[in-house]
Design an enzyme around this catalytic site. Structure first.
Site: not given
Ligand code: BGC
Length: 730
Positions: A345, A404, A613
């Site tokens: 990622e 976001w 995370e």
């Protein structure tokens, strides 16, 4: 004047497969030189050498931008390095652009798939006699295969050291790419910042040889090979060991993160050149000769930002948590703000950057870093105002995910507060406005951002779920998205007013959103969904009028959950402020000091050296919650550090007088911690604020820099003061 824009992009004419090319050119200098500059860029990542010596120290140059619109080049002063006969060589690895991130994401329609590394350069010589000469990349350059048999962002690097000096020059082809996208270096330089010694060499229960560097980090391992020519050194990387103490890297998913090195017989230090890894451990799959931990060092690589903030308190676990936040930032501010540095990622996820930006600006000076990234955001923003999920973008959809896309509004505003930079706010204003417009036009009414596709309160434990995915149910998502719409609109209004614009239209929009939120999502005097996150955002973004009532509900939710939080990426960023600003500082401290899952200190108790995370990335018994989405180096939950600086020690910027020209200092102490102190290097000097419990009193010590004023609030009393040292006893 040197101009790389006159150069051509060049690529190997033949197919080099995975082998990194080196582009080269020889040139003579026949007269005395007054000044000489080389400008270099690549589609891929490069290292350049002039006469065998490295130019600059930028790791992963030219960095990562929205390259369809903005491609950075670097300038090097080479005046002192020139000889009569010179050779310039530019070695290029895949980096972020070649093969499109290992096929991780769909190709964007406006981008071109780059199949082999590409270089571009110009060398400009000014002679003492007033004449000048420019050498640019074109079809006269040559290219050779190198010792780097492959170099990939996710998979790692293979080097055959026996080929280090072998060059077989072949033809290049001109690569069709627009030179007008080239821009000078804008962001911070990515550098090797520090090195960590190997702490120990372990033999795991499986019998594997594992080296521990003691700290989860980003960079690469430098080692001194001991093998004979042709012997192989090979190792992969991991962040944690599993419950049995074995090497564990299933959470890297498709990223092989593998270093393979074929020895030349020379015992010289070697490190990967054109890629990086996120890791604490390496597993030696192959090694020849003597093995000593002194042969290994971890090289920490990140954007070279100046450290500005420091925090410390009497609780060792809270200090470790703060340490983990700092390392989360070091690990994930590598030219772009990434979600994580290790798995397949490592992308500029906008939501992660959004929620962490305030903390980032306390820890380090990130103005330049975010100025560059926000320019990429603007370049990738769609004509309808929508902001892609990651910047630089790898995919695009019609509507943004709430919280976001909001990076477009929140980050320029946070930079304005921290650094007082009107310039960046001004440059961002239209992007902010377009983003708000994109939400205004996407929903069922202009006041509701009720589109369906949002990451929502990502990874929250109390979201209202449709199924067992990470996604919350549609109505929950819509409700939360509307709170983001309100928040970004509020910021837009404040930003516009700071820039002297008439914001009446957007003020009315904001009022409409608050009304619509109450009409749709407040049922029988309470929120439709009663999660910690919903109460948090309703309070923090001024969506409910009776704040004491909603704050009590939030505190009750936490108490009912055994004094533990349940929030995901969104709620966690605002939870502590929502509590403290509404009279529940004690509950916030309870959350800070909570050691049982879910909590920040749970991960500390489990030995974390960076922020995880997931709240339960590793469970109490050492097993993993999953292999799939389980980074141990994701900074999002590290947003709590802004509360340590801004509330525990109480150092905050002032919206009306940003950049700490006026400092708001309002520390909030708690009996469960003996002392706490923070300092912040601002553009107006060094601020310090701390407190200590002594002889039944709390003693507050505050330093205000000469060049600033402060509004100091201790308990219920507020004083305005100039530069100086202050003590208050309560
Ligand atoms: C990333 C996150 C990101 C998310 C989107 C993940 O795969 O690691 O940090 O924000 O996707 O929800």
């Amino acid at each position: 004047m040197c101009c790389i824009k006159d150069a051509k992009f060049i690529v190997p004419a033949g197919d080099f497969g995975d082998i990194c090319p080196v582009f080269g050119k020889g040139f003579s200098v026949e007269k005395p030189v007054r000044s000489a500059v080389a400008e270099i860029s690549a589609l891929g990542v490069y290292e350049a050498h002039l006469n065998g010596e490295r130019l600059g120290d930028f790791v992963m140059a030219p960095g990562w931008t929205a390259h369809h619109a903005r491609q950075q080049y670097q300038s090097y002063d080479i005046t002192a390095r020139l000889q009569a006969e010179n050779t310039i060589e530019i070695t290029v690895g895949d980096g972020w652009l070649v093969h499109n991130m290992n096929g991780h994401c769909a190709d964007l329609p406006w981008k071109k798939t780059i199949r082999q590394p590409v270089a571009i350069a110009a060398i400009h010589l000014e002679f003492a006699d007033g004449t000048a000469q420019t050498i640019v990349t074109d079809s006269t350059w040559k290219v050779s295969k190198t010792q780097f048999l492959s170099s990939k962002l996710y998979d790692g690097e293979t080097c055959d050291a026996r080929l280090a000096d072998v060059r077989n020059w072949e033809d290049v082809a001109v690569y069709d790419y627009p030179a007008d996208v080239l821009i000078p270096q804008q962001g911070e330089i990515v550098r090797e910042i520090e090195t960590l010694d190997a702490v120990q060499i372990l033999t795991t229960p499986k019998g594997e040889t594992v080296i521990d560097f003691g700290q989860n980090m980003t960079g690469y391992v430098q080692f001194i090979p001991q093998g004979a020519p042709g012997d192989v050194v090979e190792f992969d990387h991991a962040e944690v060991l599993d419950a049995d103490g074995n090497f564990y890297n299933a959470n890297y998913r498709r990223a092989k993160a593998l270093v393979t090195y074929i020895c030349s017989g020379k015992k010289e230090p070697y490190k990967p050149h054109l890629t990086f890894f996120g890791f604490r451990y390496i597993r030696l799959r192959q090694w020849s000769g003597e093995l000593k931990k002194e042969f290994f060092k971890a090289v920490v690589v990140h954007s070279d930002m100046k450290r500005t903030g420091f925090f410390e308190c009497s609780d060792a676990m809270v200090n470790q948590l703060y340490h983990n936040v700092i390392w989360g930032q070091k690990s994930n501010f590598l030219d772009v703000p990434t979600d994580c540095p290790q798995r397949d990622e490592r992308l500029g996820w906008t939501g992660d950057a959004n929620v962490f930006s305030k903390t980032a600006a306390y820890n380090f000076d990130v103005e330049k870093f975010f100025t560059k990234w926000l320019a990429d955001l603007r370049a990738d923003q769609r004509p309808n105002g929508a902001v892609p999920d990651t910047i630089p973008a790898l995919s695009y959809r019609e509507h943004s995910s709430a919280f976001w896309g909001d990076a477009a509004c929140v980050i320029p505003w946070e930079m304005y507060l921290a650094y007082g930079s009107r310039e960046l706010l001004d440059a961002s204003f239209e992007s902010m406005r377009m983003y708000v417009e994109s939400m205004r036009h996407a929903g069922s009414s202009e006041f509701l951002y009720d589109t369906e596709d949002h990451f929502s309160d990502w990874l929250a434990l109390d979201g209202v779920y449709d199924d067992n995915t990470d996604g919350t149910n549609v109505r929950y998502r819509k409700m939360l998205a509307t709170t983001a719409f309100a928040y970004s609109t509020e910021i837009l209004v404040k930003a516009g007013e700071a820039l002297g614009k008439d914001m009446s239209e957007y003020k009315a929009l904001h009022e409409g959103i608050v009304r619509a939120f109450n009409d749709h999502y407040v049922v029988d005097g309470d929120l439709l969904y009663k999660t910690q996150t919903m109460y948090t955002v309703a309070l923090k973004f001024h969506l409910v009028e009776d704040k004491p009532l909603y704050a009590k509900r939030l505190a009750d939710c936490i108490r009912a959950n055994g004094n533990r939080l349940n929030t995901g990426f969104v709620g966690t960023a605002y939870l502590m402020d929502a509590l403290t600003e509404n009279g529940y500082a004690d509950v916030a401290y309870t959350l800070l000091l909570q050691k049982e899952f879910p909590s920040w200190l749970f991960s500390v108790r489990m030995g974390a050296t960076t922020i995880w995370e997931h709240w339960d990335g590793m469970k109490e018994d050492g097993t993993m919650w999953s292999d799939e989405m389980n980074s141990f180096n994701h900074y999002a939950y590290g947003a709590v550090a802004s509360w340590m600086y801004g509330t525990m020690c109480g150092i905050r910027p002032d919206e009306k007088n940003p950049g700490y020209q006026t400092i708001r200092i309002a520390p909030v102490a708690d009996d469960r911690i003996e002392w706490a102190r923070a300092s912040l290097q601002t553009r107006h000097g060094l601020v310090r604020s701390g407190w200590e419990h002594k002889d039944g009193h709390t003693v507050y010590s505050i330093t205000v820099p000469e060049d600033a004023t402060a509004e100091i609030t201790i308990g219920n009393e507020t004083k305005t003061v100039g530069g100086g040292e202050y003590t208050f006893i309560q």
